[in-house]
Design a protein around this motif. Structure first.
Motif: not given
Length: 305
Positions: A151-154, A156-164, A182-189, A191-198
Motif C-alpha cells: 500500500x505504501x509502495x507508490x 515510497x518509490x518516489x521518496x528519499x526518506x522513510x520514517x516510522x 513490517x520492518x523486514x518487508x520495508x528493508x527487503x523493498x 532498493x525500490x525506493x527513491x526511483x530505484x536508487x534505493x
C-alpha cells in the motif's frame, strides 16, 4: 497512495484550462507534480508572463502566479533525477524518454492523445483521467506486513526518506513478533525506493516505555540487516507519543491502529490515510528536536523475509 505526474508547463499558455488544473491539486496532497524538466516552476512562470493582456489581464496574471507559488510549495516533487531538456526537443519528446527510464503515474499536456504515449488534458479531466487519478486518500488495509508495505509502495518509490512513528514500536517480545515483519518487508523493498536508487537508512520514532533498545537492535535486527543498511531508533518520552505515521520527505500516511501485525480483538484491518499538507508539516516539525542520540545498527548480513 501518492502519485507523481508529469505536466507540460505549456498548459499555462491556455488560461481557460487553468482553473481545472489548480482545482485538481487543491487539497489533494497525494497528487504531486514532477519537476521535469528541471526548473518546471520557472518555465510555468515564463508561460504566464508571455500571455497577452487580451488573454489574461494583469490582475488575473497576478492571481495565477500566486496560485502557482502555493502549488509549487505543496505539490512539486523534486526527487527525480532527469536529463536536461535540449532546446530542440519538444516537451513530449523529452518527457517520453524520461517516462521510459522511470514511469510517471501519468502525463498531462495541453491536449490529450494516446500516441506515442498517453497524454491527458485538464480540459476534459472529468471525462477522461488516468486510473490512479481518483484513488481515495483513505483505505482499510489488512494488517499484514506485505499488504501494508504494498500500500505504501507508490509513495515510497518516489521518496528519499522513510520514517516510522509508532509509540508502541517495540523490540521486546512478544511485541517484536508483530513489528519485525513490517520492518523486514520495508528493508527487503528498500532498493525500490527513491526511483530505484534505493535508501540505506530507516528511522524509527517510538516511546521510551520499554527502556533502552540498543542491545535489542544488535541482537534482533543486526543479524538479518543487509550490509550497509542502517536502522536508527529515537526514543521519546511516552507522554509525547500518540499517533502512528509513515513520513517521508514528500508527505505522510497515518496508520490508525499501528504499524504492526496485531490482529487481537478483531482488529484485522488498519485505516491508512494520506496526511494533509498542514498536518504533515506539523508532524515533521514535532520530530525536528530529537530527544537524544539515537540507538542504531548498521547491517552486515542479508535480509531474509
Amino acid at each position: 497512495m501518492f502519485y507523481e505526474y508529469a505536466v507540460d508547463p505549456a498548459i499555462f499558455t491556455n488560461p481557460s484550462n487553468l482553473q481545472s488544473f489548480f482545482e485538481s491539486f487543491k487539497n489533494r496532497p497525494n497528487r504531486l507534480i514532477s519537476d521535469s524538466p528541471k526548473k518546471w516552476v520557472q518555465a510555468a512562470f515564463q508561460a504566464i508572463n508571455q500571455l497577452s493582456h487580451e488573454q489574461c489581464p494583469p490582475v488575473r496574471k497576478k492571481t495565477l502566479k500566486e496560485n502557482l507559488k502555493k502549488l509549487s510549495k505543496n505539490s512539486l516533487s523534486t526527487n527525480r533525477v532527469v536529463d536536461n531538456r535540449e532546446a530542440s526537443k519538444s516537451w513530449l519528446e523529452y518527457i517520453a524518454v524520461q517516462h521510459a527510464i522511470y514511469p510517471f503515474a501519468a502525463l498531462f499536456g495541453v491536449e490529450s492523445f494516446s500516441t506515442p504515449v498517453t497524454v491527458y488534458s485538464f480540459s476534459n479531466i472529468f471525462l477522461k483521467a488516468p486510473q490512479c487519478w481518483d484513488q481515495a486518500g483513505q483505505k482499510h488495509v489488512k494488517r499484514d506486513a506485505a499488504i501494508m508495505v504494498e500500500t505504501m509502495l507508490p509513495f515510497l518509490k518516489i521518496s528519499k526518506q522513510v520514517i516510522l512513528v509508532d509509540p508502541h514500536f517495540s523490540f521486546v517480545l512478544p511485541s517484536w513478533q508483530r513489528y519485525e515483519p513490517i520492518l523486514k518487508e520495508l528493508v527487503a523493498k528498500a532498493a525500490l525506493f527513491n526511483f530505484g536508487k534505493g535508501i540505506i537508512k530507516i528511522e524509527i520514532h517510538t516511546s521510551d516505555r520499554n527502556g533502552g533498545v540498543q542491545q535489542d537492535l544488535k541482537t534482533k535486527v543486526k543479524p538479518w540487516l543487509p550490509e550497509g543498511m542502517a536502522i536508527y531508533c529515537y526514543q521519546w518520552p511516552k507522554k509525547q507519543m500518540h499517533d502512528r505515521f509513515v513520513l517521508t520527505d514528500i508527505g505522510g500516511l497515518s496508520f490508525g491502529h499501528g504499524l504492526d501485525e496485531n490482529t487481537e480483538e478483531g482488529l484485522d484491518d488498519v485505516l491508512v490515510s494520506v496526511l494533509s499538507h498542514q498536518i504533515y508539516k506539523e508532524e515533521r516539525a514535532k520530530l525536528a528536536d530529537k530527544p537524544e542520540e539515537p540507538a542504531y545498527v548498521v547491517g552486515e548480513g542479508k535480509i531474509v523475509v
